[in-house]
Design a protein around this motif. Sequence first.
Motif, mmCIF file in Angstrom:
data_model
loop_
_atom_site.group_PDB
_atom_site.id
_atom_site.type_symbol
_atom_site.label_atom_id
_atom_site.label_comp_id
_atom_site.label_asym_id
_atom_site.label_seq_id
_atom_site.Cartn_x
_atom_site.Cartn_y
_atom_site.Cartn_z
ATOM 1 N N VAL A 58 0.834 -1.203 0.000
ATOM 2 C CA VAL A 58 0.000 0.000 0.000
ATOM 3 C C VAL A 58 0.869 1.254 0.000
ATOM 4 N N GLU A 59 1.917 1.256 0.807
ATOM 5 C CA GLU A 59 2.800 2.425 0.845
ATOM 6 C C GLU A 59 3.470 2.669 -0.501
ATOM 7 N N ALA A 60 3.805 1.597 -1.206
ATOM 8 C CA ALA A 60 4.480 1.736 -2.502
ATOM 9 C C ALA A 60 3.505 2.041 -3.634
ATOM 10 N N ARG A 61 2.345 1.396 -3.617
ATOM 11 C CA ARG A 61 1.435 1.472 -4.761
ATOM 12 C C ARG A 61 0.217 2.361 -4.544
ATOM 13 N N LEU A 62 -0.285 2.442 -3.317
ATOM 14 C CA LEU A 62 -1.507 3.202 -3.019
ATOM 15 C C LEU A 62 -1.340 4.078 -1.777
ATOM 16 N N PRO A 63 -0.345 4.931 -1.750
ATOM 17 C CA PRO A 63 -0.109 5.706 -0.530
ATOM 18 C C PRO A 63 -1.318 6.544 -0.106
ATOM 19 N N HIS A 64 -2.150 6.929 -1.049
ATOM 20 C CA HIS A 64 -3.339 7.720 -0.728
ATOM 21 C C HIS A 64 -4.405 6.899 0.011
ATOM 22 N N GLN A 65 -4.222 5.572 0.086
ATOM 23 C CA GLN A 65 -5.184 4.701 0.755
ATOM 24 C C GLN A 65 -4.650 4.141 2.085
ATOM 25 N N CYS A 66 -3.517 4.622 2.558
ATOM 26 C CA CYS A 66 -2.907 4.084 3.792
ATOM 27 C C CYS A 66 -3.868 4.137 4.980
ATOM 28 N N ASN A 67 -4.510 5.273 5.194
ATOM 29 C CA ASN A 67 -5.429 5.386 6.334
ATOM 30 C C ASN A 67 -6.615 4.443 6.185
ATOM 31 N N ARG A 68 -7.140 4.340 4.986
ATOM 32 C CA ARG A 68 -8.284 3.446 4.765
ATOM 33 C C ARG A 68 -7.900 1.981 5.010
ATOM 34 N N VAL A 69 -6.733 1.574 4.511
ATOM 35 C CA VAL A 69 -6.277 0.192 4.701
ATOM 36 C C VAL A 69 -6.011 -0.064 6.182
ATOM 37 N N SER A 70 -5.441 0.896 6.857
ATOM 38 C CA SER A 70 -5.213 0.756 8.295
ATOM 39 C C SER A 70 -6.544 0.534 9.016
ATOM 40 N N ASP A 71 -7.562 1.280 8.634
ATOM 41 C CA ASP A 71 -8.888 1.110 9.227
ATOM 42 C C ASP A 71 -9.475 -0.266 8.882
#
Length: 127
Positions: A58-71
């Motif tokens: 996620v950090e490499a490919r979708l950094p804009h989704q980090c908070n959502r993935v964490s949730d």
Amino acid sequence: MEHRAYVSLDSGKIYWMSELNPIEEEEIPDDLETADRYLEIPHKHDMDLGQRLVFRFVEARLPHQCNRVSDIFRHRGAYGRFKELLATEGCLDEWYAFEAEATEQALTAWCRANDIQLVEGEAQQST
């Protein structure tokens, strides 16, 4: 864990056991869990192939989704929802390739650390 796998140091044969889906056909050696001639193959979480791998992707490919993935990973059923997110983002196949490569690298390193010689192409032939 529900699943365990062992490799025979003598033959290279892999024994897989599952509490959820027992295999009746394969004979499991009686001393599998006690003899020093078998090594238990580590679980994916023991090789950082669980959530840590998800967050590296996620950090490499979708950094804009980090908070959502964490949730997502704060609740049950996280991997299913994570894969739905990846499908929406159009990168589910990229995740599978990333996961497969990381798994191969981790298992190769584990084999080297345990003096297990790998034979090229054998994994693809047995599946």
